[in-house]
Design a protein around this motif. Structure first.
Motif, PDB file in Angstrom:
ATOM      1  N   GLY A 117      51.522  28.461   8.500  1.00 56.56           N
ATOM      2  CA  GLY A 117      50.293  29.385   8.717  1.00 56.56           C
ATOM      3  C   GLY A 117      50.129  30.794   8.103  1.00 56.56           C
ATOM      4  O   GLY A 117      50.804  31.517   7.646  1.00 56.56           O
ATOM      5  N   TYR A 118      48.852  31.357   8.235  1.00 59.09           N
ATOM      6  CA  TYR A 118      48.962  32.712   7.393  1.00 59.09           C
ATOM      7  C   TYR A 118      47.123  32.969   8.061  1.00 59.09           C
ATOM      8  O   TYR A 118      45.974  32.142   8.031  1.00 59.09           O
ATOM      9  CB  TYR A 118      48.735  32.589   5.675  1.00 59.09           C
ATOM     10  N   ILE A 119      47.220  33.983   8.510  1.00 59.27           N
ATOM     11  CA  ILE A 119      45.845  35.295   8.478  1.00 59.27           C
ATOM     12  C   ILE A 119      45.925  36.351   8.657  1.00 59.27           C
ATOM     13  O   ILE A 119      46.548  36.832   8.565  1.00 59.27           O
ATOM     14  CB  ILE A 119      45.653  34.601  10.486  1.00 59.27           C
ATOM     15  N   PRO A 120      44.466  36.631   7.777  1.00 56.03           N
ATOM     16  CA  PRO A 120      44.401  37.740   6.932  1.00 56.03           C
ATOM     17  C   PRO A 120      44.487  38.653   8.068  1.00 56.03           C
ATOM     18  O   PRO A 120      44.373  38.702   9.465  1.00 56.03           O
ATOM     19  CB  PRO A 120      43.129  38.026   6.497  1.00 56.03           C
ATOM     20  N   ASP A 121      44.856  39.521   7.874  1.00 57.75           N
ATOM     21  CA  ASP A 121      44.814  40.898   8.781  1.00 57.75           C
ATOM     22  C   ASP A 121      43.453  41.930   9.259  1.00 57.75           C
ATOM     23  O   ASP A 121      43.940  41.942  10.523  1.00 57.75           O
ATOM     24  CB  ASP A 121      45.143  42.393   8.064  1.00 57.75           C
ATOM     25  N   PHE A 122      42.601  42.157   8.434  1.00 55.62           N
ATOM     26  CA  PHE A 122      41.254  42.179   9.112  1.00 55.62           C
ATOM     27  C   PHE A 122      40.641  41.219  10.115  1.00 55.62           C
ATOM     28  O   PHE A 122      40.287  40.198  10.205  1.00 55.62           O
ATOM     29  CB  PHE A 122      40.369  42.429   8.157  1.00 55.62           C
ATOM     30  N   ARG A 123      40.193  42.345  11.574  1.00 58.59           N
ATOM     31  CA  ARG A 123      40.099  41.182  12.913  1.00 58.59           C
ATOM     32  C   ARG A 123      38.131  42.022  12.710  1.00 58.59           C
ATOM     33  O   ARG A 123      38.063  42.828  13.354  1.00 58.59           O
ATOM     34  CB  ARG A 123      40.270  41.656  13.523  1.00 58.59           C
ATOM     35  N   LEU A 124      37.956  40.920  12.757  1.00 58.32           N
ATOM     36  CA  LEU A 124      36.309  40.958  12.992  1.00 58.32           C
ATOM     37  C   LEU A 124      35.786  40.835  14.253  1.00 58.32           C
ATOM     38  O   LEU A 124      35.572  39.584  14.597  1.00 58.32           O
ATOM     39  CB  LEU A 124      36.049  40.071  11.791  1.00 58.32           C
ATOM     40  N   THR A 125      35.570  41.778  15.382  1.00 57.18           N
ATOM     41  CA  THR A 125      35.788  41.392  16.157  1.00 57.18           C
ATOM     42  C   THR A 125      34.316  41.700  16.687  1.00 57.18           C
ATOM     43  O   THR A 125      33.170  41.517  16.595  1.00 57.18           O
ATOM     44  CB  THR A 125      35.679  42.598  17.234  1.00 57.18           C
ATOM     45  N   ASN A 126      34.084  41.171  17.852  1.00 54.53           N
ATOM     46  CA  ASN A 126      32.384  41.147  18.494  1.00 54.53           C
ATOM     47  C   ASN A 126      31.958  42.606  19.043  1.00 54.53           C
ATOM     48  O   ASN A 126      30.801  42.413  18.127  1.00 54.53           O
ATOM     49  CB  ASN A 126      33.006  40.384  19.847  1.00 54.53           C
ATOM     50  N   LYS A 127      32.678  43.491  18.872  1.00 53.72           N
ATOM     51  CA  LYS A 127      31.898  44.527  18.706  1.00 53.72           C
ATOM     52  C   LYS A 127      31.459  44.521  17.714  1.00 53.72           C
ATOM     53  O   LYS A 127      30.729  45.665  17.223  1.00 53.72           O
ATOM     54  CB  LYS A 127      33.394  45.184  19.230  1.00 53.72           C
ATOM     55  N   LEU A 128      32.605  44.866  16.588  1.00 55.28           N
ATOM     56  CA  LEU A 128      32.071  44.708  14.949  1.00 55.28           C
ATOM     57  C   LEU A 128      30.622  44.098  14.933  1.00 55.28           C
ATOM     58  O   LEU A 128      29.646  44.865  14.388  1.00 55.28           O
ATOM     59  CB  LEU A 128      32.803  45.082  13.862  1.00 55.28           C
ATOM     60  N   LEU A 129      30.839  43.055  15.797  1.00 53.68           N
ATOM     61  CA  LEU A 129      29.459  42.013  15.334  1.00 53.68           C
ATOM     62  C   LEU A 129      28.199  42.674  15.571  1.00 53.68           C
ATOM     63  O   LEU A 129      27.205  42.300  15.542  1.00 53.68           O
ATOM     64  CB  LEU A 129      29.841  40.428  14.983  1.00 53.68           C
ATOM     65  N   GLU A 130      28.644  43.254  17.036  1.00 48.66           N
ATOM     66  CA  GLU A 130      27.259  43.794  17.294  1.00 48.66           C
ATOM     67  C   GLU A 130      26.747  45.042  17.094  1.00 48.66           C
ATOM     68  O   GLU A 130      25.768  45.720  16.645  1.00 48.66           O
ATOM     69  CB  GLU A 130      27.932  44.567  18.975  1.00 48.66           C
ATOM     70  N   GLU A 131      27.239  45.856  15.751  1.00 49.52           N
ATOM     71  CA  GLU A 131      27.024  46.706  14.879  1.00 49.52           C
ATOM     72  C   GLU A 131      26.367  46.376  13.952  1.00 49.52           C
ATOM     73  O   GLU A 131      25.407  46.754  13.004  1.00 49.52           O
ATOM     74  CB  GLU A 131      27.619  47.602  14.459  1.00 49.52           C
ATOM     75  N   MET A 132      26.215  44.736  13.867  1.00 45.79           N
ATOM     76  CA  MET A 132      25.982  44.310  11.914  1.00 45.79           C
ATOM     77  C   MET A 132      24.847  43.150  12.426  1.00 45.79           C
ATOM     78  O   MET A 132      23.472  42.938  11.359  1.00 45.79           O
ATOM     79  CB  MET A 132      26.758  43.210  11.644  1.00 45.79           C
ATOM     80  N   VAL A 133      24.236  42.659  13.632  1.00 47.21           N
ATOM     81  CA  VAL A 133      23.600  41.324  13.750  1.00 47.21           C
ATOM     82  C   VAL A 133      23.002  41.822  15.679  1.00 47.21           C
ATOM     83  O   VAL A 133      23.803  42.153  16.320  1.00 47.21           O
ATOM     84  CB  VAL A 133      23.480  40.237  13.443  1.00 47.21           C
ATOM     85  N   ASP A 134      21.712  41.180  15.769  1.00 48.02           N
ATOM     86  CA  ASP A 134      21.508  41.281  17.306  1.00 48.02           C
ATOM     87  C   ASP A 134      22.599  40.038  18.110  1.00 48.02           C
ATOM     88  O   ASP A 134      22.098  38.678  17.831  1.00 48.02           O
ATOM     89  CB  ASP A 134      20.167  41.488  17.157  1.00 48.02           C
ATOM     90  N   THR A 135      23.482  41.024  18.238  1.00 48.13           N
ATOM     91  CA  THR A 135      24.750  39.813  19.174  1.00 48.13           C
ATOM     92  C   THR A 135      25.126  40.859  20.846  1.00 48.13           C
ATOM     93  O   THR A 135      25.156  41.676  20.150  1.00 48.13           O
ATOM     94  CB  THR A 135      24.665  39.110  18.531  1.00 48.13           C
ATOM     95  N   THR A 136      25.570  40.016  21.581  1.00 45.03           N
ATOM     96  CA  THR A 136      26.500  40.451  22.288  1.00 45.03           C
ATOM     97  C   THR A 136      27.667  39.996  22.056  1.00 45.03           C
ATOM     98  O   THR A 136      27.645  38.477  21.802  1.00 45.03           O
ATOM     99  CB  THR A 136      25.783  40.645  23.492  1.00 45.03           C
ATOM    100  N   ASP A 137      29.016  40.934  22.602  1.00 40.68           N
ATOM    101  CA  ASP A 137      30.113  40.213  22.803  1.00 40.68           C
ATOM    102  C   ASP A 137      30.025  39.032  23.827  1.00 40.68           C
ATOM    103  O   ASP A 137      30.452  38.210  23.977  1.00 40.68           O
ATOM    104  CB  ASP A 137      31.335  41.485  23.282  1.00 40.68           C
ATOM    105  N   GLU A 138      29.399  39.236  24.819  1.00 41.39           N
ATOM    106  CA  GLU A 138      29.096  38.295  25.756  1.00 41.39           C
ATOM    107  C   GLU A 138      28.213  37.145  25.963  1.00 41.39           C
ATOM    108  O   GLU A 138      29.096  36.238  26.263  1.00 41.39           O
ATOM    109  CB  GLU A 138      28.191  39.059  26.761  1.00 41.39           C
TER     110      GLU A 138
END
Ligand code: UT7
Length: 333
Positions: A13-34
């Motif tokens: 298996g392989y997964i890239p290093d960069f983690r796009l967290t829910n917190k980061l997404l909250e800053e990008m679109v109108d969404t919440t971690d919850e």
């Protein structure tokens, strides 16, 4: 001569290093971690950031991991199948590029496209080459760089998908281990609900298609959810029925990681305890063709020879299915 089954004899298996967290997404679109956590089960997903690197980059890394961990040589591999919805390029085969770059110089290779069910179909297809007796070693790679087809301004899709790749080696087994049975289905009337409109032969790329965001994944989530939740559970129950398996006989459900609620509904239908359900959606999101082999990769040390695994998947097209496999390997540790 005893029956030849196709057994999984190595996993990578392989997964890239960069983690796009829910917190980061909250800053990008109108969404919440919850919202993301309760509706999907996802906390973060990985994104491939390397300049100029596509799906093959991750597929090659996954096979390199398999080679290293299982001490496998690939110069005698007969066939490399790459299941992907995001090939490196529209025409040149991604599988051919992977095969050459891992050193499988005697193999033939091709891509297989069945959206999120691609790896399951690839496993089934690869198994047939082994069962026929014609070939001895088949690599099935499931890999997707979903970030290359996602609109990071569309909250309906960008919170769901991630990048990743996994790979398995199939070899003949005459002791009864390996692929036992499968139920594979499709329904083309579903394609309106999960698709990329442009870039194919119906609507080739143009300035207008780019301006209208038609090269990104479009999903009508609720519609897909309804089909997925019913059909994934249905085929999983069906494969258990016809192989006389109860929930007690199944050791692991290996379910496509699209939504925790769909996975739970499938497990319920199968009468399975929670601890028999493989999960990594919280860490990787939906990696499309990567989900099933990455589950095997994450759980490989917990699997025992003889374990009964039921794979289940549902994806665009629509495509779906389940596959029953008896694990052939002893734990490494
Ligand atoms: O892997 C291939 C197969 N794919 C699948 O199996 C995916 C199946 N579908 C799903 O998993 C779910 O449908 C989603 C996770 C995609 C969406 O969850 P849902 O519970 O079906 O939400 P929804 O689309 O019905 O939207 C509910 C509400 C809407 O707002 P209103 O109309 O109720 O005001 C959406 O606009 O949630 C809103 N919404 C969001 N809110 C915050 C949609 N996306 C988001 C978001 N953050 N990211």
């Amino acid at each position: 001569m005893s029956k030849v089954n196709a057994a999984i004899t190595a996993v990578g298996g392989y997964i890239p290093d960069f983690r796009l967290t829910n917190k980061l997404l909250e800053e990008m679109v109108d969404t919440t971690d919850e919202w993301i956590t309760t509706r999907t089960g996802i906390k973060e997903r990985r994104i491939l950031k390397e300049e100029g690197a596509g799906t093959s980059f991750m597929g090659i890394k996954a096979v390199e991991d398999l080679k290293k961990n299982y001490g496998v040589e690939v110069d005698d591999v007969d066939l490399v199948i790459c299941s992907t919805a995001t090939p490196d390029m529209p025409v040149a085969s991604t599988a051919a590029y992977i095969a050459t770059n891992i050193g499988a110089s005697n193999a033939f290779s091709y891509d297989l496209m069945a959206a999120c069910s691609g790896f399951l179909y690839g496993l089934s297809t690869g198994a047939k080459f082994i069962e026929s007796g014609r070939y001895k070693k088949v690599l099935v790679v499931g890999a997707d760089k979903m970030s290359s087809i996602i609109n990071y301004e569309d909250r309906a899709t960008c919170v769901i998908f991630g990048d990743g790749a996994g790979a398995v080696l199939l070899e003949p087994n005459e002791e009864g281990y390996g692929v036992q049975d499968e139920v594979l289905r499709s329904d083309g009337s579903g394609r309106q609900f999960l698709k990329i409109d442009a870039g194919g032969s119906i609507l080739p790329a143009s300035q207008e298609t780019v301006e209208l965001n038609k090269h990104y994944v479009h999903q009508e989530g609720q519609q897909v959810f309804k089909f997925a939740v019913t059909n994934m559970a249905e085929v999983s129950a069906q494969i258990m029925d016809r192989n006389n398996l109860t929930g007690d006989d199944v050791d692991w459900l290996v379910p496509h990681q699209a939504n925790l609620r769909i996975i739970n509904a499938t497990a319920n239908r199968m009468n399975l305890d929670e601890d028999k359900v493989m999960l990594n959606i919280q860490r990787y999101g939906n990696t499309t063709n990567g989900t099933l082999p990455l589950l095997l990769w994450d759980y490989q040390d917990r699997l025992k020879k003889g374990d009964n695994l039921i794979f289940a998947a549902f994806g665009g097209g629509f495509t779906w299915g389940s596959l029953y496999l008896k694990w052939a390997l002893n734990p490494k540790n």
